[in-house]
Design a protein around this motif. Structure first.
Motif, PDB file in Angstrom:
ATOM      1  N   LEU A 200      69.092  22.080 112.324  1.00 30.96           N
ATOM      2  CA  LEU A 200      68.215  22.899 113.154  1.00 30.96           C
ATOM      3  C   LEU A 200      67.126  23.555 112.319  1.00 30.96           C
ATOM      4  CD1 LEU A 200      70.895  24.629 115.396  1.00 30.96           C
ATOM      5  CD2 LEU A 200      69.364  22.776 116.049  1.00 30.96           C
ATOM      6  N   ASP A 201      65.938  23.590 112.877  1.00 30.71           N
ATOM      7  CA  ASP A 201      64.815  24.284 112.260  1.00 30.71           C
ATOM      8  C   ASP A 201      65.106  25.791 112.214  1.00 30.71           C
ATOM      9  OD1 ASP A 201      61.809  23.895 111.494  1.00 30.71           O
ATOM     10  OD2 ASP A 201      61.823  25.636 112.828  1.00 30.71           O
ATOM     11  N   HIS A 202      64.593  26.454 111.189  1.00 38.16           N
ATOM     12  CA  HIS A 202      64.833  27.898 111.062  1.00 38.16           C
ATOM     13  C   HIS A 202      64.338  28.652 112.291  1.00 38.16           C
ATOM     14  CE1 HIS A 202      65.127  31.924 109.369  1.00 38.16           C
ATOM     15  NE2 HIS A 202      63.887  32.130 109.789  1.00 38.16           N
ATOM     16  N   SER A 203      63.183  28.265 112.840  1.00 41.33           N
ATOM     17  CA  SER A 203      62.649  28.984 114.002  1.00 41.33           C
ATOM     18  C   SER A 203      63.557  28.818 115.216  1.00 41.33           C
ATOM     19  CB  SER A 203      61.234  28.494 114.323  1.00 41.33           C
ATOM     20  OG  SER A 203      61.241  27.133 114.711  1.00 41.33           O
ATOM     21  N   THR A 204      64.197  27.662 115.337  1.00 45.76           N
ATOM     22  CA  THR A 204      65.128  27.444 116.444  1.00 45.76           C
ATOM     23  C   THR A 204      66.348  28.339 116.285  1.00 45.76           C
ATOM     24  OG1 THR A 204      64.416  25.152 116.723  1.00 45.76           O
ATOM     25  CG2 THR A 204      66.595  25.723 117.582  1.00 45.76           C
ATOM     26  N   ARG A 205      66.883  28.410 115.077  1.00 46.29           N
ATOM     27  CA  ARG A 205      68.047  29.252 114.833  1.00 46.29           C
ATOM     28  C   ARG A 205      67.695  30.723 115.027  1.00 46.29           C
ATOM     29  NH1 ARG A 205      69.808  29.419 109.820  1.00 46.29           N
ATOM     30  NH2 ARG A 205      71.957  29.922 110.441  1.00 46.29           N
ATOM     31  N   ALA A 206      66.523  31.122 114.572  1.00 50.08           N
ATOM     32  CA  ALA A 206      66.110  32.518 114.720  1.00 50.08           C
ATOM     33  C   ALA A 206      65.948  32.890 116.190  1.00 50.08           C
ATOM     34  CB  ALA A 206      64.811  32.764 113.968  1.00 50.08           C
ATOM     35  N   ALA A 207      65.430  31.944 116.985  1.00 53.43           N
ATOM     36  CA  ALA A 207      65.215  32.215 118.405  1.00 53.43           C
ATOM     37  C   ALA A 207      66.518  32.386 119.163  1.00 53.43           C
ATOM     38  CB  ALA A 207      64.390  31.093 119.033  1.00 53.43           C
ATOM     39  N   THR A 208      67.604  31.794 118.661  1.00 50.83           N
ATOM     40  CA  THR A 208      68.901  31.907 119.336  1.00 50.83           C
ATOM     41  C   THR A 208      69.826  32.900 118.649  1.00 50.83           C
ATOM     42  OG1 THR A 208      69.773  30.032 118.075  1.00 50.83           O
ATOM     43  CG2 THR A 208      68.777  29.542 120.202  1.00 50.83           C
ATOM     44  N   ALA A 209      69.333  33.585 117.625  1.00 55.70           N
ATOM     45  CA  ALA A 209      70.172  34.519 116.883  1.00 55.70           C
ATOM     46  C   ALA A 209      70.724  35.617 117.781  1.00 55.70           C
ATOM     47  CB  ALA A 209      69.378  35.133 115.733  1.00 55.70           C
TER      48      ALA A 209
END
Length: 662
Positions: A200-209
């Protein structure tokens, strides 16, 4: 003609035409659009859009039933399709829509992930759809987050083979990530990518954090259906809500096909439609600058939008715009209708000037004909509705302070406990303090001690599939309640005018909330009836139809509708503020409250009272800045826009739009 015999585009277009929701201001939504490479339908809100999509899916299911064939659906997760699923459940219960012939394949699943985890897409689909309709358990398929790494490649091949054996996807429902991913096909994915395990891209993980209680808890990998099998679907509909999706939507719809925005690959599909709300469509050319696409109705709103856009684009103050500027930028028909550009400039400039006020409750004994608020009554009763225990100070802290300082009778209503936004270790710190305090002073309250000890014991052994117990939620709610009280004391609001509504819809213990209910509406209506306010301030962030801000507004709107015929409501004006992530567009703003450098600093100190929301909080999202930083940048950005348009220069500004009773 029966609905199930209509083609998909006809269904969506009829739904849009019925609601009169063409955001471009002229022509048919389904008409030719010069800049758009993908058919795109724009709705006023996600509710209407979801209804149209659900109607299309239902028509397809019924058509396949009439033909004696299975209906093979590709399904998505996340907040975007939830209302679609809710509409389908309603049709199953009220209209007899059967899912007996439906075979479904989900796009993706986190890896590793147990199916009973609260973060699992298996659990999501069961809770949001499968458990509420008559689909056969053997007919729905999802990627398996529990298999070994060695088994994944064969599993993915088998997953695609099952789709082919079922006859291929008749319909694929998609959402879109902030970086353009569809499924979990992240930027860099090739158009021929197959089903696979991806990082997963960091931005994807951050958005679901926010859903996982912090970035560290978000899985780094996922199994996803590839771009190639998605494009093999006979019909594709992509959903997007909110302004945060607007830039990536414009890239996918109007930009080049590129691996940097995987959704742009859908331009190659012969039967795809993007279904958007107005905010998600806000960057499309026909919405942002409709005069560049077709003729428009030059009403006051459109003129204000066009002139401010022209001024900011050319980096010229409004009063310096010339007739040539209008003619060179597709606005010659505006000149033809209203004459010299200078007269238009003055009119728009004055409208913007009249939005600025240092007296958000109205200025006593002043001419209010050109002010956004009334001078009378000089002392107003005010309710500030705050969805979470910090939205008041984050979103309108400067205005909040002004209202108190200028002598208004200010009440603050915290609509939810905000307990899920408190990290577990923060709750443990608070529990230890209470237990140690009782022991040190040898106080005896066995009931309280028991609650805190049980909460601590649960947190010590909490696993991924568990939601917080009522005791833990109570502790976390107390933390946020104490912080809200500290902010109100700091601003100067008496404690008997601070109201903790604890709306029931919120108390699920998870990010997924219930719809607004009768009890929620009654609680809000009772407070309004008790205070009988002249002003109401409420959060106007409606991007996510299931987000707390939107559900909180639904409770307020329903309460206002019930009370609108009461005599005191004739004097009640409702002002909407926006959150820490985005501001109203400059042409939408109807009241702008300026702040000095000292006032900005004081607002920051008010935000600091919310200690549990500092230093890497649960709901940080993909923006790593703290809430005070986001708020200051947003407020300073609004002031800079006014300055760029040629108005007075302030350190920062908070902006509001007035909501009118229907």
């Amino acid at each position: 003609m029966e609905l199930h015999s209509l083609n998909p585009e006809t269904i969506l277009m009829q739904a849009a035409d019925k609601a009169h929701l063409n955001a471009s201001g002229g022509g048919s939504i389904g008409g030719p659009i010069t800049y758009e490479k993908i058919p795109t339908h724009i709705y006023a809100d996600a509710k209407d859009a979801s209804e149209a999509v659900a109607q299309e899916i239902a028509a397809l299911i019924r058509q396949k039933q009439a033909e004696g064939k299975p209906c093979v659906l590709g399904l998505a997760t996340g907040s975007s399709p939830k209302t679609v699923y809710a509409k389908l459940i309603r049709m199953h219960r009220e209209e007899g829509l059967s899912f007996q012939n439906v075979i479904s394949f989900n796009l993706d699943e986190y890896y590793p992930m147990e199916p009973d985890s609260i973060h699992s897409y298996h659990r999501f689909m069961k809770e949001q759809l499968f458990d509420h309709v008559d689909i056969r358990p053997e007919n729905y398929f999802l990627p398996d987050g529990t298999i070994s790494v060695e088994q994944i490649q064969e599993f993915c091949r088998e997953y695609e083979r099952k789709i082919q054996e079922a006859g291929g996807l008749d319909f694929q429902l998609l959402g879109i990530g902030g970086n353009g991913h569809v499924g979990f096909n992240e930027p860099g994915t090739l158009i021929n990518a197959r089903t696979r395990l991806i990082t997963l891209d960091h931005s994807t993980r951050a958005a679901t954090a926010m859903e996982f209680g912090g970035l560290a808890q978000v899985p780094r990998k996922a199994i996803t259906l590839g771009v190639a099998p998605i494009l093999n679907a006979r019909r594709i509909v992509l959903l997007a809500w909110g302004e945060r999706k607007a830039p990536v939507i414009r890239g996918a719809v109007e930009g080049p096909v590129t691996e940097h925005n995987p959704a742009s690959y859908l331009q190659a599909h012969p039967n795809v439609t993007f279904v958007l709300d107005e905010r998600a469509a806000s960057e499309l050319t026909r919405v942002k600058t409709p005069w560049a696409v077709d003729s428009v109705t030059w009403d006051n709103g459109m003129i204000k939008k066009a002139v401010t856009h022209l001024s900011l684009t050319l980096k010229k103050p409004i009063l310096k715009l010339t007739d040539k500027d209008y003619n060179d930028n597709g606005m010659s028909d505006l000149l033809a209708k209203y004459g010299a550009g200078y007269e238009i400039n003055i009119d728009v400039f004055n409208q913007l000037q009249h939005t600025i006020t240092g007296w958000p409750g109205g200025k006593p004994n002043a001419d209010d004909s050109n002010r956004p608020e009334r001078a009378q009554p000089a002392q107003k009763r005010v309710i500030i509705f705050s969805p979470h225990p910090d939205d008041d100070i984050i979103s309108m802290g400067g205005t909040f302070q002004r209202l108190v300082d200028q002598g208004h009778d200010v009440h603050v209503a915290y609509q939810t406990s905000g307990n899920i936004a408190v990290a577990d270790d923060e709750a443990l710190r608070f529990i230890d303090f209470v237990v140690d305090f009782n022991q040190h002073f040898q106080t005896r309250n066995d009931h309280v001690t028991k609650i805190f000890r049980e909460a601590k014991e649960f947190l010590k052994h909490k696993n991924d599939s568990e939601i917080d117990t009522p005791e833990v939620r109570h502790v976390k709610g107390l933390i946020r309640r104490g912080e809200a009280k500290a902010t109100c004391r700091f601003v100067g609001v008496p404690m008997d005018q601070v109201h903790f509504l604890d709306l029931p819809f919120y108390e699920t213990g998870t990010v997924q909330k219930k719809p607004v209910g009768e009890e929620d509406i009654r609680i809000v209506a009772d407070l309004i009836a008790k205070v009988q306010p002249h002003q109401i301030y409420a959060a106007g962030d409606f991007a996510d139809p299931h987000g707390t801000h939107k559900v909180c507004w639904d409770a307020i709107e329903n309460a206002l509708d019930r009370l609108k015929n009461e005599a005191y409501m004739d004097q009640c004006w409702v002002w909407l503020y926006r959150g820490a992530w985005a501001e109203w567009d400059i042409h939408e703003i109807q009241m702008a409250v300026p702040m000095s450098p000292d006032q900005v600093l004081k607002k920051r100190m008010g935000i600091f009272k919310h200690q549990s929301q500092k230093d890497g909080v649960v709901f940080q999202g993909e923006d790593s800045r703290e809430f005070w930083q986001r708020a200051e940048e947003r407020n300073q950005g609004t002031a800079k826009l006014y300055d760029a348009l040629g108005l007075a220069e302030y350190e920062a500004m908070e902006a509001f739009v007035r909501w009118h009773f229907k």
